[in-house]
Scaffold this motif. Structure first.
Motif, PDB file in Angstrom:
ATOM      1  N   PRO A 146       9.072  -0.012  -6.383  1.00 26.54           N
ATOM      2  CA  PRO A 146       7.816   0.697  -6.678  1.00 26.54           C
ATOM      3  C   PRO A 146       6.570  -0.126  -6.370  1.00 26.54           C
ATOM      4  N   GLU A 147       6.673  -1.462  -6.454  1.00 25.92           N
ATOM      5  CA  GLU A 147       5.513  -2.302  -6.151  1.00 25.92           C
ATOM      6  C   GLU A 147       5.081  -2.143  -4.698  1.00 25.92           C
ATOM      7  N   ASP A 148       6.043  -1.908  -3.830  1.00 23.34           N
ATOM      8  CA  ASP A 148       5.729  -1.773  -2.404  1.00 23.34           C
ATOM      9  C   ASP A 148       5.117  -0.414  -2.071  1.00 23.34           C
ATOM     10  N   VAL A 149       5.388   0.589  -2.902  1.00 23.61           N
ATOM     11  CA  VAL A 149       4.874   1.937  -2.633  1.00 23.61           C
ATOM     12  C   VAL A 149       3.350   1.946  -2.631  1.00 23.61           C
ATOM     13  N   ASP A 150       2.731   1.297  -3.618  1.00 24.99           N
ATOM     14  CA  ASP A 150       1.269   1.268  -3.698  1.00 24.99           C
ATOM     15  C   ASP A 150       0.662   0.573  -2.480  1.00 24.99           C
ATOM     16  N   ILE A 151       1.295  -0.498  -2.030  1.00 26.14           N
ATOM     17  CA  ILE A 151       0.805  -1.212  -0.844  1.00 26.14           C
ATOM     18  C   ILE A 151       0.880  -0.311   0.385  1.00 26.14           C
ATOM     19  N   LEU A 152       1.989   0.405   0.522  1.00 30.43           N
ATOM     20  CA  LEU A 152       2.157   1.302   1.665  1.00 30.43           C
ATOM     21  C   LEU A 152       1.141   2.435   1.631  1.00 30.43           C
ATOM     22  N   ILE A 153       0.925   3.009   0.453  1.00 32.56           N
ATOM     23  CA  ILE A 153      -0.036   4.107   0.334  1.00 32.56           C
ATOM     24  C   ILE A 153      -1.420   3.642   0.782  1.00 32.56           C
ATOM     25  N   ASP A 154      -1.845   2.474   0.315  1.00 32.65           N
ATOM     26  CA  ASP A 154      -3.153   1.948   0.713  1.00 32.65           C
ATOM     27  C   ASP A 154      -3.222   1.744   2.224  1.00 32.65           C
ATOM     28  N   LYS A 155      -2.140   1.234   2.802  1.00 33.89           N
ATOM     29  CA  LYS A 155      -2.115   1.002   4.245  1.00 33.89           C
ATOM     30  C   LYS A 155      -2.211   2.323   5.010  1.00 33.89           C
ATOM     31  N   TYR A 156      -1.448   3.315   4.568  1.00 35.66           N
ATOM     32  CA  TYR A 156      -1.450   4.607   5.264  1.00 35.66           C
ATOM     33  C   TYR A 156      -2.780   5.336   5.107  1.00 35.66           C
ATOM     34  N   PRO A 177       4.400  10.455  -5.027  1.00 33.02           N
ATOM     35  CA  PRO A 177       4.896   9.922  -3.748  1.00 33.02           C
ATOM     36  C   PRO A 177       6.220  10.538  -3.320  1.00 33.02           C
ATOM     37  N   ASP A 178       6.252  11.014  -2.092  1.00 34.20           N
ATOM     38  CA  ASP A 178       7.474  11.575  -1.516  1.00 34.20           C
ATOM     39  C   ASP A 178       8.270  10.433  -0.895  1.00 34.20           C
ATOM     40  N   LEU A 179       9.328  10.014  -1.563  1.00 35.93           N
ATOM     41  CA  LEU A 179      10.146   8.896  -1.097  1.00 35.93           C
ATOM     42  C   LEU A 179      11.505   9.365  -0.589  1.00 35.93           C
ATOM     43  N   SER A 180      11.608  10.654  -0.273  1.00 42.73           N
ATOM     44  CA  SER A 180      12.889  11.213   0.170  1.00 42.73           C
ATOM     45  C   SER A 180      13.384  10.545   1.440  1.00 42.73           C
ATOM     46  N   ARG A 181      12.458  10.131   2.316  1.00 43.00           N
ATOM     47  CA  ARG A 181      12.821   9.392   3.532  1.00 43.00           C
ATOM     48  C   ARG A 181      12.082   8.059   3.573  1.00 43.00           C
ATOM     49  N   ASN A 182      11.816   7.541   2.377  1.00 44.76           N
ATOM     50  CA  ASN A 182      11.147   6.259   2.230  1.00 44.76           C
ATOM     51  C   ASN A 182       9.790   6.248   2.944  1.00 44.76           C
ATOM     52  N   SER A 183       9.518   5.258   3.800  1.00 38.74           N
ATOM     53  CA  SER A 183       8.188   5.150   4.383  1.00 38.74           C
ATOM     54  C   SER A 183       7.853   6.312   5.320  1.00 38.74           C
ATOM     55  N   TYR A 184       8.872   6.917   5.930  1.00 35.39           N
ATOM     56  CA  TYR A 184       8.618   8.047   6.831  1.00 35.39           C
ATOM     57  C   TYR A 184       7.977   9.204   6.088  1.00 35.39           C
ATOM     58  N   SER A 185       8.617   9.636   5.001  1.00 31.97           N
ATOM     59  CA  SER A 185       8.099  10.771   4.243  1.00 31.97           C
ATOM     60  C   SER A 185       6.803  10.407   3.531  1.00 31.97           C
ATOM     61  N   LEU A 186       6.684   9.163   3.075  1.00 32.84           N
ATOM     62  CA  LEU A 186       5.476   8.740   2.375  1.00 32.84           C
ATOM     63  C   LEU A 186       4.271   8.748   3.311  1.00 32.84           C
ATOM     64  N   LYS A 187       4.453   8.230   4.511  1.00 33.51           N
ATOM     65  CA  LYS A 187       3.349   8.193   5.474  1.00 33.51           C
ATOM     66  C   LYS A 187       2.933   9.607   5.873  1.00 33.51           C
ATOM     67  N   LYS A 188       3.911  10.451   6.124  1.00 35.95           N
ATOM     68  CA  LYS A 188       3.605  11.837   6.482  1.00 35.95           C
ATOM     69  C   LYS A 188       2.824  12.505   5.361  1.00 35.95           C
ATOM     70  N   GLN A 189       3.251  12.278   4.116  1.00 38.57           N
ATOM     71  CA  GLN A 189       2.585  12.882   2.964  1.00 38.57           C
ATOM     72  C   GLN A 189       1.129  12.430   2.857  1.00 38.57           C
ATOM     73  N   VAL A 190       0.896  11.130   2.997  1.00 34.59           N
ATOM     74  CA  VAL A 190      -0.460  10.595   2.881  1.00 34.59           C
ATOM     75  C   VAL A 190      -1.360  11.153   3.974  1.00 34.59           C
ATOM     76  N   VAL A 191      -0.854  11.190   5.198  1.00 30.94           N
ATOM     77  CA  VAL A 191      -1.669  11.672   6.322  1.00 30.94           C
ATOM     78  C   VAL A 191      -2.004  13.155   6.146  1.00 30.94           C
ATOM     79  N   ILE A 192      -1.025  13.950   5.712  1.00 31.56           N
ATOM     80  CA  ILE A 192      -1.275  15.380   5.501  1.00 31.56           C
ATOM     81  C   ILE A 192      -2.295  15.582   4.374  1.00 31.56           C
ATOM     82  N   HIS A 193      -2.155  14.832   3.294  1.00 35.47           N
ATOM     83  CA  HIS A 193      -3.120  14.936   2.193  1.00 35.47           C
ATOM     84  C   HIS A 193      -4.515  14.554   2.667  1.00 35.47           C
ATOM     85  N   TYR A 194      -4.583  13.534   3.504  1.00 33.13           N
ATOM     86  CA  TYR A 194      -5.885  13.103   4.014  1.00 33.13           C
ATOM     87  C   TYR A 194      -6.503  14.197   4.877  1.00 33.13           C
TER      88      TYR A 194
END
Length: 269
Positions: A146-156, A177-194
């Motif tokens: 979970p510590e890495d999720v926040d870092i990834l979200i900020d990066k994305y 956070p959508d972690l169903s496909r780890n960084s793939y789904s998380l990045k897609k989620q952040v970009v779509i929300h943005y």
């Protein structure tokens, strides 16, 4: 025109969404820090390593950190991989489980003494693997980091801001956070929300129109797709007004009618 530009940018996002962040930039969790420490050591050793884990956990990024100049090929590209093994003294092989003839690949690696770092699913089992790979790194999923999720979200978020030419900060307080496909789904989620944070009503209707154009065709489509309009409206109202009673009043619906609609679309709530 502006809408089309955003769509074009989303296509670009789809092409880069599989790129996991640089290995150096995720070291908040103890498990990743240990994996990165091992990878740093492997940069100085001439041994073969296998990195296993779910998709999107950072396997390819870590492999590229160990062998930054090596050719990268998916194991499913069998003929291309054979040619690469003939002309390279080091190589990164991704998705090892996709190889149609892993025995032949391993024979060439051993015969030509090729330095290889490979990635594979954490479910991958093969009796020859232990003979080829001296080191194995098991990368945990983001659900375990979970510590890495926040870092990834900020990066994305920063990547999305740069991609869309925006300076606004994404409001992420309501994002689960959508972690169903780890960084793939998380990045897609952040970009779509943005993107949605900066989208207008007309653009939103255009997106729905394009979606429905591809789906329409049966004799009961009005009922089949009514949930596309009703569910977001009801969910937004429940979040905003906190009760069905207030929402039914705001929407001008009978309370029983609202309850019925929620029940009919229960799988979306």
């Amino acid at each position: 025109m502006a809408f089309q530009q955003k769509i074009n940018k989303m296509i670009v996002v789809a092409l880069v969404v599989a790129r996991v962040v640089d290995a150096k930039n995720i070291a908040a969790s103890a498990s990743w820090a240990q994996a990165f420490k091992t990878a740093t050591l492997l940069k100085t050793l001439s041994v073969n390593a296998l990195i296993i884990g779910e998709e999107g956990v950072g396997k390819k990024s870590l492999a590229s950190y160990i062998l930054p100049d090596a050719t990268i090929l998916d194991a499913s590209n069998y003929e291309e991989l054979l040619l690469a093994l003939e002309s390279n003294n080091s190589i990164i092989i991704t998705n090892l489980e996709n190889s149609p003839n892993i025995k032949k690949i391993f024979e060439l690696i051993t015969l030509k003494n090729i330095r290889v770092v490979a990635t594979a699913s954490n479910l991958y089992k093969n009796e020859i693997v232990d003979k080829v790979f001296s080191i194995k790194l098991d990368i945990p999923s983001l659900k375990e980091r979970p510590e890495d999720v926040d870092i990834l979200i900020d990066k994305y978020i920063n990547e999305a801001a740069s991609l869309f030419g925006q300076s606004e900060t994404l409001k992420i307080s309501n994002i689960n956070p959508d972690l169903s496909r780890n960084s793939y789904s998380l990045k897609k989620q952040v970009v779509i929300h943005y993107l949605l944070q900066n989208i207008g009503e007309r653009e939103l209707m255009d997106i729905i129109e394009k979606y429905l154009f591809e789906k329409l065709g049966s004799n009961n489509d009005y009922k089949n797709f009514l949930h596309i309009y009703e569910v977001p409206l009801i969910k937004a109202g429940l979040h905003k007004f906190k009760s069905q009673l207030q929402l039914s009043d705001k929407l001008g619906l009978n309370r029983n009618t609202l309850r019925k609609k929620i029940s009919e679309n229960s799988k979306y709530f």
